[in-house]
Design an enzyme around this catalytic site. Structure first.
Site, PDB file in Angstrom:
ATOM      1  N   LYS A  47      -2.738  -0.121  -5.907  1.00 41.49           N
ATOM      2  CA  LYS A  47      -2.990  -0.779  -4.611  1.00 41.49           C
ATOM      3  C   LYS A  47      -4.442  -0.654  -4.154  1.00 41.49           C
ATOM      4  O   LYS A  47      -4.981  -1.568  -3.546  1.00 41.49           O
ATOM      5  CB  LYS A  47      -2.093  -0.163  -3.529  1.00 41.49           C
ATOM      6  CG  LYS A  47      -0.616  -0.411  -3.727  1.00 41.49           C
ATOM      7  CD  LYS A  47       0.138   0.129  -2.534  1.00 41.49           C
ATOM      8  CE  LYS A  47       1.598   0.315  -2.826  1.00 41.49           C
ATOM      9  NZ  LYS A  47       2.367   0.712  -1.655  1.00 41.49           N
ATOM     10  N   ALA A 126       0.451   6.668   2.377  1.00 42.24           N
ATOM     11  CA  ALA A 126       1.483   6.117   3.257  1.00 42.24           C
ATOM     12  C   ALA A 126       1.321   6.649   4.688  1.00 42.24           C
ATOM     13  O   ALA A 126       1.492   5.911   5.663  1.00 42.24           O
ATOM     14  CB  ALA A 126       2.868   6.479   2.722  1.00 42.24           C
TER      15      ALA A 126
HETATM   16  P1  ATR Z   1       1.695   8.450  -0.726  1.00 45.21           P
HETATM   17  O1  ATR Z   1       0.912   7.284  -1.264  1.00 45.21           O
HETATM   18  O2  ATR Z   1       3.164   8.359  -0.965  1.00 45.21           O
HETATM   19  O3  ATR Z   1       1.364   8.742   0.704  1.00 45.21           O
HETATM   20  P2  ATR Z   1       0.057  10.711  -1.447  1.00 45.21           P
HETATM   21  O4  ATR Z   1      -1.161   9.992  -0.980  1.00 45.21           O
HETATM   22  O5  ATR Z   1      -0.011  11.501  -2.719  1.00 45.21           O
HETATM   23  O6  ATR Z   1       1.276   9.724  -1.634  1.00 45.21           O
HETATM   24  O7  ATR Z   1       0.539  11.675  -0.248  1.00 45.21           O
HETATM   25  C1  ATR Z   1       1.572  12.614  -0.378  1.00 45.21           C
HETATM   26  C2  ATR Z   1       1.800  13.274   0.978  1.00 45.21           C
HETATM   27  O8  ATR Z   1       2.861  14.232   0.844  1.00 45.21           O
HETATM   28  C3  ATR Z   1       0.607  14.078   1.482  1.00 45.21           C
HETATM   29  O9  ATR Z   1       0.644  14.084   2.889  1.00 45.21           O
HETATM   30  C4  ATR Z   1       0.908  15.465   0.910  1.00 45.21           C
HETATM   31  O10 ATR Z   1       0.255  16.524   1.579  1.00 45.21           O
HETATM   32  P3  ATR Z   1      -1.249  16.976   1.147  1.00 45.21           P
HETATM   33  O11 ATR Z   1      -2.158  15.949   1.770  1.00 45.21           O
HETATM   34  O12 ATR Z   1      -1.415  18.321   1.704  1.00 45.21           O
HETATM   35  O13 ATR Z   1      -1.264  16.921  -0.364  1.00 45.21           O
HETATM   36  C5  ATR Z   1       2.385  15.528   1.164  1.00 45.21           C
HETATM   37  N1  ATR Z   1       3.051  16.518   0.305  1.00 45.21           N
HETATM   38  C6  ATR Z   1       3.275  16.427  -1.013  1.00 45.21           C
HETATM   39  N2  ATR Z   1       3.935  17.523  -1.451  1.00 45.21           N
HETATM   40  C7  ATR Z   1       4.117  18.319  -0.387  1.00 45.21           C
HETATM   41  C8  ATR Z   1       4.717  19.617  -0.192  1.00 45.21           C
HETATM   42  N3  ATR Z   1       5.264  20.282  -1.202  1.00 45.21           N
HETATM   43  N4  ATR Z   1       4.731  20.119   1.071  1.00 45.21           N
HETATM   44  C9  ATR Z   1       4.191  19.429   2.095  1.00 45.21           C
HETATM   45  N5  ATR Z   1       3.600  18.230   1.969  1.00 45.21           N
HETATM   46  C10 ATR Z   1       3.559  17.673   0.750  1.00 45.21           C
END
Ligand code: ATR
Length: 271
Positions: A47, A126
């Site tokens: 994207k 997202a």
């Molecule tokens: P997307 O495009 O789906 O938003 P992304 O940009 O990789 O995917 O974002 C993932 C989100 O999930 C982020 O807010 C991430 O937090 P970080 O910015 O700290 O990485 C959050 N996330 C992923 N795994 C997590 C976990 N185990 N606990 C809390 N937040 C998590």
């Protein structure tokens, strides 16, 4: 869901899935253009990459800095004269994700976003789009939480600049709110816990909870929210509406949303 929609409208079109390595994205878009595809959908990680690979950006893609839908448009005859056949067709990038978030929130949870107090978990791709779109919908107050707090701080700063009337802060609300939205990926795996720290914020303090995750149908967060008496919805509506908006962009016809929803639910949940 797209093939069900084409069938419902009697259109002899097909929607197909292709796995494309990001390094081949430009070639894949050119190939689709050369083969006279009507358009494309793109998902992670394409994207953001596609923004620089289309000829024009619709305002939606420009605003959100991401392209999830491409429409191939035949140029008007006067500009066609000296072009090669494939350059007569322009690739225009759109984003239907942001619109789908609010359509689904309204449809599935019946929340009125104008003037609402919202807690948003997650500040990835997202989460950022959801935060900015909610601000654009004139929510009164936005509370942002992210595991990596600096990313939430960055989004808060962007909102303060672009939407000065929206009260935005990083941290859990001390007040009752209208809506909690999960935009983190925590909940996708069966062993995942809830992204909400209930020591900081009780689900009894919100009326509705939306989880962008649609598989599993009920995450730990949604199960907890249901027990707490909240109105709940998962992200299947978002999936359907981003698709319905793309369908309208390609075909110029109103999307048969109910047909698409039934097909998506059938495919995802086997119902
Ligand atoms: P997307 O495009 O789906 O938003 P992304 O940009 O990789 O995917 O974002 C993932 C989100 O999930 C982020 O807010 C991430 O937090 P970080 O910015 O700290 O990485 C959050 N996330 C992923 N795994 C997590 C976990 N185990 N606990 C809390 N937040 C998590």
């Amino acid at each position: 869901m797209h093939n069900a929609a084409f069938a419902a409208l009697g259109l002899n079109w097909r929607y197909l899935a292709f796995e494309v390595d990001p390094k081949n994205l430009r070639a894949a878009i050119e190939g689709a253009r050369a083969m006279n595809f009507a358009g494309l959908n793109l998902t992670v990680p394409h994207k953001l990459l596609a923004v620089d690979m289309v000829d024009d950006l619709d305002i939606s893609a420009e605003t959100w800095g991401a392209v999830n839908t491409i429409r191939f448009e035949v140029q008007s005859p006067k500009s066609k004269v000296q072009s090669s056949p494939s350059s007569e067709v322009r690739a225009v990038g759109f984003n239907t994700d942001a619109g789908a978030i609010v359509t689904s929130l309204r449809e599935d949870l019946k929340v009125e976003l104008g003037g609402a107090k919202v807690l948003l978990l997650g500040a990835g791709g997202a989460g950022r789009t959801a935060a900015l779109k909610l601000a654009a919908e004139n929510v009164a107050e936005l509370f942002l939480i992210n595991r990596t707090a600096s990313k939430a701080e960055e989004i808060a700063a962007e909102i303060k600049k672009q939407f000065p009337s929206v009260k935005v802060s990083v941290g859990y609300p001390k007040v009752e709110i209208d809506l909690l939205v999960n935009a983190t990926s925590l909940g996708l795996k069966p062993a995942d816990g809830s992204p909400l720290d209930e020591k900081q914020f009780s689900l009894k303090q919100t009326r509705a909870v939306y989880d962008m995750i649609y598989k599993p149908a009920e995450t730990k967060l949604l199960a907890d929210a249901r027990s707490a008496g909240c109105k709940i919805a998962n992200g299947i509506g978002m999936l359907v509406h981003q698709g319905a908006q793309a369908f309208e962009i390609w075909t110029g016809r109103p999307a048969p949303v109910a047909v698409m929803r039934r097909a998506a639910e059938g495919s995802v949940y086997g119902v």
